[in-house]
Design a protein around this motif. Sequence first.
Motif: not given
Length: 546
Positions: A42-46, A48-53
């Motif tokens: 898990m990477n919190c950037a993936r 919160l940012l990658d998937k949400q974008a």
Amino acid sequence: MHRFEPSAHVDTFPRDHLPPQEQWPVMLWDTLPELRAYPKRMNCARELLDKQAETYGDRPVFHYNDEVWTYRQLLETANRIAHVLVDDLGVKPGNRVLLRAPNNPMYVACWFAVMKVGAVAVATMPLYRWRELTFMTEKAEIGLALCDWRLRDEMETTLKESKHLQRAVYFHAEGPESLERRMAGKPAHFETLDTAWDDVCLIAFTSGTTGPAKGCMHFHRDVMAICDTFSRYVLKPTKDDIFTGSPPLAFTFGLGALVTFPMHAGASTVLVEQYNPQKMLQTIQEKKVTILFTAPTAYRAMTDMVKDYDISSLKKGVSAGETLPKPVWQGWHDATGIKLIDGLGGTEILHIFITSEGDGIRPGATGKPIPGFEAAIFDAEGKPVPPGTVGRLAIRGPVGCRYLDNPDRQTTYVQNGWNFTGDAYLCDADGYYWYQARADDMIVSAGYNISGPEVEAILLLHPLVQECAVVAAPDGQRGSVVKAYVVLRDKGKASPETVKALQDFVKAEIAPYKYPRAIEFIDALPRTESGKVQRFALRARAGQAA
């Protein structure tokens, strides 16, 4: 014993400097379906940012001055910064990166870039000076800083003084070495590193209410856990909400309130670098803010001004940082109709763990443990106490205290698997937790236990009092006496007559033995950069005056 997932870190400093596992609190990682569903990679950037974008690409994520940043724009900016970190600056997974800026979108883009490359973010307050910064760079062995150009003076001094810090790259800057210039030719795509859910991703230094700052180490899964506990089950935002607030992004209260919680819901945030109560009300009115995070002091100040603004868009207000006095809660509710959510949290636990909302709020009570967390009250010997008994508050949940290389503080904060927050509380028969004092704010005078915040709440009812803080002052006869430091609305009213009037007022409102035997008028209360009253500084001042 926790079995670690294989780390993506090349630099092993973060795991090497975690406390030994026997000193960890019990980690409740499976109490909620959302937590049980977390993947081991898990990477919190993936998340919160990658998937949400992908879902919300063209929707706003940040409103900043006259700019509107979309989720896609934030993603592409973070990706370009990630390329700079890896390609130009040689950042390796596990390296620590110092971040230094006011609340603005470039700061957030840098934070996500650090997450994406598998490094560890160490965020710092804009008002910190080189001594504090050097302490952090040495403690966390930080080699690189990303810094707002406007804060370069203290950063340059830190570079000279620090043994570990080698380089600072500035943004909002001109010239070939600026972060913007380096980003210009970089691709808008970056493959987020496949980190372990228990890889350290941030080291958050405490705000110093009880002395030297301590570094708290948190995992990628911890960042997601606060979204899937407080935000999901208590705050319950939707993609149409607009957040704002005063807490600095450098502190975990601000990180959750203004970045991870809104992004987890696909919502947006109004970022303001310097807030005061008037600016906050003006922003709510102009930007149609729906969710506000700030401290009790700001709510108290805004209560007197709210009639001059249209804040009809506001649906929820969250107060944290220090206890919310009942008069402040009631005053805000009377003026706005909004029931403030009073949250107790801590850097060690990353965010809020006790609160209540809506019809579950009992004014004056902090609330109950949020879903995913457990709480208990223990006596000085570590034994549970019955309902209605004041004791030491302890917490456990999916996030817990892991200090960076600080065994003495670790074994004080974590005992028998529980996180002891340093707060004195009682739990009533209905399971509501009522704040009494910081454990070291409980004043013992002539054998009586007196809660400083209780006296403060009464003083705040007096029309002459703007702010106050109550601590123990040494006394030869009684051991300690109650001393109040008071900020008056009208400084010209400071007089012996006002001292007596305030003392008589307290005597008339609560048991007379609790009244402040000493009152000192001051221009402002000492505060940390996050707005908390530095009661340890007032205790020291009271000791010197005795």
